[in-house]
Design an enzyme around this catalytic site. Structure first.
Site, PDB file in Angstrom:
ATOM      1  CB  THR A 172      -0.979  -0.007   1.194  1.00 58.26           C
ATOM      2  OG1 THR A 172      -0.255  -0.218   2.407  1.00 58.26           O
ATOM      3  CG2 THR A 172      -2.015  -1.094   1.024  1.00 58.26           C
ATOM      4  CE  LYS A 187       0.480  -3.295   3.439  1.00 59.64           C
ATOM      5  NZ  LYS A 187      -0.278  -2.368   4.392  1.00 59.64           N
ATOM      6  CB  THR A 227      -1.890  -1.296   8.869  1.00 63.11           C
ATOM      7  OG1 THR A 227      -2.476  -1.516   7.592  1.00 63.11           O
ATOM      8  CG2 THR A 227      -0.763  -0.343   8.743  1.00 63.11           C
ATOM      9  CD  GLU A 278       2.455   5.904   6.262  1.00 63.93           C
ATOM     10  OE1 GLU A 278       2.091   6.875   6.955  1.00 63.93           O
ATOM     11  OE2 GLU A 278       1.652   5.130   5.711  1.00 63.93           O
TER      12      GLU A 278
END
Length: 400
Positions: A158, A184, A195, A282
């Site tokens: 993602t 992932k 997640t 991120e």
């Protein structure tokens, strides 16, 4: 929006071996509304068993609900994963999509739908069109191959900036055993899973209950000891599929020395993938390791380490390459775990900074600043209470 690749991204995806009893394929189903791969299928030999752990969030997606119900009830024949849509907070339509997906896969490969695992990752709250998945399953089945690992690892991404894979080759009773994993994860990464999706396959012959113990044991020291942002997701899942395709004596005792090498290799794959997830956090520019010792017990040590690793003040200090050890001391106290203030010691990059409740004698900032200018930051803490210890991994907090 094209994301800037993590500075920790490998130059190329690792070469992963084929695993007897496993075939893989991936395609573009249009779920991401672009030309990227977004649907992956694994098919296993009929004797395959599955073990796994899933999110502890009280809010879960329809795929997690399905997988919890079927885990351990049947042999495992297939895994199908889509990216771009998490199928979470989608009501009865979400459940219907999972059911249709499992039924179509089962029809194509010839098995019970309860032998099919279904996972989704992506945006929360948007209905997932089952037609985009179902209409591509025949094509996925026809393009199955033993060496499609890069495509499979890419199809489940993602906000990740690179595909993640790892493998080890070990032995059980003299027989070569392969372990391959893909994962992932980039944001909403916190302990108790996140997640994050991870899939491990092996040709070992391991009973389901034993495999479940090995997975839970391994995850407790790897994926449950990482954090990017302290946010626990609704979709996280980690599964081990053991095909039993390599003929070796079945292991019945979890403490049998014959399985020691396999256990160690499995944990290495889990830790490697967990670290890759953190290194692709991120905006991450720094990889942080926090080691806590002399805590009341291992659980207390883990909580202290997580509190330090999750502290926005510690994260921004690391990002700014500022050896502000006062923020670390603050986080130790914030954890709520027992510590003896005048016995606390703090090290950064191996340099003793705080000792016996005050700044260490002869402390010089230069070596610490040099260490913090690097990519890999090590923080060691001793709290002077007991024998508990734990290591947690995280990343810095930037504007990216």
């Amino acid at each position: 929006m094209k994301l800037k690749k993590s500075p920790f991204a490998p130059l190329k995806f690792p070469k992963l071996p084929a695993v007897p009893g496993v075939m893989v394929s991936a395609c573009t189903a249009g779920i991401k509304n672009n030309s990227q791969l977004d649907l992956m299928l694994m098919v296993f030999r009929p004797e395959t068993i599955a073990a796994g752990v899933m999110t502890k969030s009280s809010i879960t997606g329809a795929p997690v609900d399905w997988n919890r119900r079927v885990l351990g009830t049947h042999n495992s024949r297939a895994l199908i994963v889509n990216s771009g849509n998490a199928n979470v907070f989608t009501g009865s339509k979400g459940t219907e999509t999972v059911t249709k997906t499992a039924e179509k896969v089962a029809d194509v490969i010839g098995c019970n739908p309860n032998s099919v695992f279904v996972c989704s990752t992506g945006t929360i709250g948007e209905h997932l069109d089952s037609k985009k998945i179902v209409d591509n399953i025949d094509n996925l089945y026809q393009t199955l191959d033993t060496n499609n690992w890069l495509k499979a690892a890419t199809a489940i991404l993602t906000t990740d900036t690179y595909p993640k894979g790892s493998s080890r080759i070990t032995t059980i009773d003299g027989n070569e055993i392969k372990i391959v994993g893909i994962a992932k994860g980039s944001g909403m990464i916190a302990p108790n899973m996140a997640t994050m999706l991870a899939y491990i396959v092996t040709d070992a012959k391991i009973p389901q209950k034993m495999a479940q113990i090995l997975v839970e044991e391994g995850v407790s020291k790897t994926f449950n000891c990482i954090t990017v942002d302290s946010d626990t997701s609704t979709s996280d899942s980690l599964f081990l599929f053991s095909t039993g395709a390599t003929d070796h004596p079945t292991i019945h005792d979890i403490d049998d020395p014959a399985i020691a090498g396999f256990r160690s290799a499995l944990n290495e794959v889990l830790l490697d993938l967990a670290h890759q997830v953190i290194k692709d956090g991120e905006g991450a520019q720094k990889f942080i390791e926090v080691r806590v010792e002399e805590a009341l017990n291992n659980g207390a040590a883990r909580n202290i380490a997580l509190t330090v690793c999750n502290s926005p003040l510690v994260k921004t200090a690391v990002a700014g390459e500022d050896p502000n050890w006062g923020r670390i001391v603050m986080a130790i106290g914030k954890s709520g775990e027992e510590s003896i203030q005048n016995q606390i010691s703090v090290y950064i990059g191996g340099t003793l900074i705080a000792h016996n409740g005050e700044v260490a004698k002869h402390y010089r900032e230069g070596p610490v600043k040099k260490h913090m200018a690097g990519r890999n930051i090590k923080i060691n803490i001793k709290v002077g209470v007991g024998n508990g210890s734990a290591t947690v991994w995280g990343c810095d907090l930037t504007h990216a």
